[in-house]
Design a protein around this motif. Structure first.
Motif, PDB file in Angstrom:
ATOM      1  N   MET A   1       0.825  -1.196   0.000  1.00  0.00           N
ATOM      2  CA  MET A   1       0.000   0.000   0.000  1.00  0.00           C
ATOM      3  C   MET A   1       0.867   1.257   0.000  1.00  0.00           C
ATOM      4  SD  MET A   1      -2.947   1.153  -0.163  1.00  0.00           S
ATOM      5  CE  MET A   1      -4.480   1.476   0.557  1.00  0.00           C
ATOM      6  N   HIS A   2       1.987   1.203   0.723  1.00  0.00           N
ATOM      7  CA  HIS A   2       2.884   2.349   0.782  1.00  0.00           C
ATOM      8  C   HIS A   2       3.407   2.687  -0.613  1.00  0.00           C
ATOM      9  CE1 HIS A   2       6.669   4.544   1.511  1.00  0.00           C
ATOM     10  NE2 HIS A   2       5.986   5.087   2.487  1.00  0.00           N
ATOM     11  N   THR A   3       3.784   1.672  -1.366  1.00  0.00           N
ATOM     12  CA  THR A   3       4.313   1.901  -2.717  1.00  0.00           C
ATOM     13  C   THR A   3       3.245   2.514  -3.615  1.00  0.00           C
ATOM     14  OG1 THR A   3       5.817   0.033  -2.452  1.00  0.00           O
ATOM     15  CG2 THR A   3       5.414   0.791  -4.696  1.00  0.00           C
ATOM     16  N   LEU A   4       2.016   2.032  -3.516  1.00  0.00           N
ATOM     17  CA  LEU A   4       0.922   2.584  -4.311  1.00  0.00           C
ATOM     18  C   LEU A   4       0.710   4.059  -3.983  1.00  0.00           C
ATOM     19  CD1 LEU A   4      -1.427   2.282  -6.303  1.00  0.00           C
ATOM     20  CD2 LEU A   4      -2.835   1.574  -4.352  1.00  0.00           C
ATOM     21  N   LEU A   5       0.683   4.399  -2.707  1.00  0.00           N
ATOM     22  CA  LEU A   5       0.509   5.804  -2.322  1.00  0.00           C
ATOM     23  C   LEU A   5       1.697   6.659  -2.767  1.00  0.00           C
ATOM     24  CD1 LEU A   5      -1.136   5.624   1.199  1.00  0.00           C
ATOM     25  CD2 LEU A   5      -2.117   6.520  -0.905  1.00  0.00           C
ATOM     26  N   ASP A   6       2.896   6.099  -2.697  1.00  0.00           N
ATOM     27  CA  ASP A   6       4.085   6.806  -3.195  1.00  0.00           C
ATOM     28  C   ASP A   6       3.934   7.142  -4.676  1.00  0.00           C
ATOM     29  OD1 ASP A   6       6.182   7.688  -1.678  1.00  0.00           O
ATOM     30  OD2 ASP A   6       7.279   5.787  -1.703  1.00  0.00           O
ATOM     31  N   ILE A   7       3.517   6.147  -5.442  1.00  0.00           N
ATOM     32  CA  ILE A   7       3.332   6.337  -6.889  1.00  0.00           C
ATOM     33  C   ILE A   7       2.251   7.373  -7.152  1.00  0.00           C
ATOM     34  CG2 ILE A   7       2.514   5.207  -9.003  1.00  0.00           C
ATOM     35  CD1 ILE A   7       3.951   2.644  -7.927  1.00  0.00           C
ATOM     36  N   LEU A   8       1.129   7.270  -6.445  1.00  0.00           N
ATOM     37  CA  LEU A   8       0.040   8.235  -6.636  1.00  0.00           C
ATOM     38  C   LEU A   8       0.472   9.649  -6.238  1.00  0.00           C
ATOM     39  CD1 LEU A   8      -3.003   6.135  -5.394  1.00  0.00           C
ATOM     40  CD2 LEU A   8      -2.481   6.810  -7.749  1.00  0.00           C
ATOM     41  N   HIS A   9       1.260   9.749  -5.192  1.00  0.00           N
ATOM     42  CA  HIS A   9       1.754  11.059  -4.744  1.00  0.00           C
ATOM     43  C   HIS A   9       2.630  11.698  -5.820  1.00  0.00           C
ATOM     44  CE1 HIS A   9       3.143  14.180  -2.040  1.00  0.00           C
ATOM     45  NE2 HIS A   9       4.403  13.777  -2.140  1.00  0.00           N
ATOM     46  N   VAL A  10       3.563  10.933  -6.357  1.00  0.00           N
ATOM     47  CA  VAL A  10       4.472  11.476  -7.369  1.00  0.00           C
ATOM     48  C   VAL A  10       3.729  11.763  -8.672  1.00  0.00           C
ATOM     49  CG1 VAL A  10       6.503  10.975  -8.781  1.00  0.00           C
ATOM     50  CG2 VAL A  10       6.518  10.429  -6.343  1.00  0.00           C
TER      51      VAL A  10
END
Length: 147
Positions: free
Chosen positions: A1-10
């Protein structure tokens, strides 16, 4: 989930904050050309992208909340707090200064009596959008450097 949010943030930063910063500067060409309709369209687009950029903050808080505890990250972490403050100033400048100046310029250019700008709309757009861009560059530097 952290990676998904990181991607969405960027991704949201690139596709929402990028236009928020660049559109007012591209409107300068329309202002110089006297195209009031294009300036008004850019004003609307700038407002939409500015408000949509709040998604970047939302995703950023998600990333922060899921960050590994060993990094001791919180909203009070200096580079995070400074980034939030600089972004908030940039957003406020765009919504409260740049967009109204673009609207004013567009309306003045569409006025059949004048066909030219009144006041200092062009200077307000140029200076304020430049400051917004510099603030957002500072946020990117903080996000990458994490001092």
């Amino acid at each position: 989930m952290h990676t998904l949010l990181d991607i969405l943030h960027v991704l949201s930063a690139v596709f929402l904050i990028g236009p928020m910063a660049v559109l007012p500067m591209s409107a300068m060409r329309s202002v110089r050309a006297g195209d009031g309709r294009a300036v008004l369209t850019t004003a609307r687009s700038t407002m939409v992208f500015s408000l949509a950029s709040l998604l970047v903050v939302l995703f950023g808080f998600g990333v922060l909340g899921l960050a590994d505890k060993k990094y001791h990250l919180s909203v009070a972490t200096p580079w995070v707090l400074i980034s939030i403050i600089l972004y908030a100033i940039a957003l406020a400048l765009n919504v409260l200064a740049v967009v109204p100046a673009l609207r004013s310029a567009g309306e003045h250019l569409q006025d059949s009596d004048s066909g030219t700008l009144r006041g200092n709309d062009y200077q307000r757009i140029a200076i304020t959008s430049g400051v917004v861009a510099l603030l957002l560059i500072a946020v990117v530097v903080l996000m990458v450097a994490k001092p």
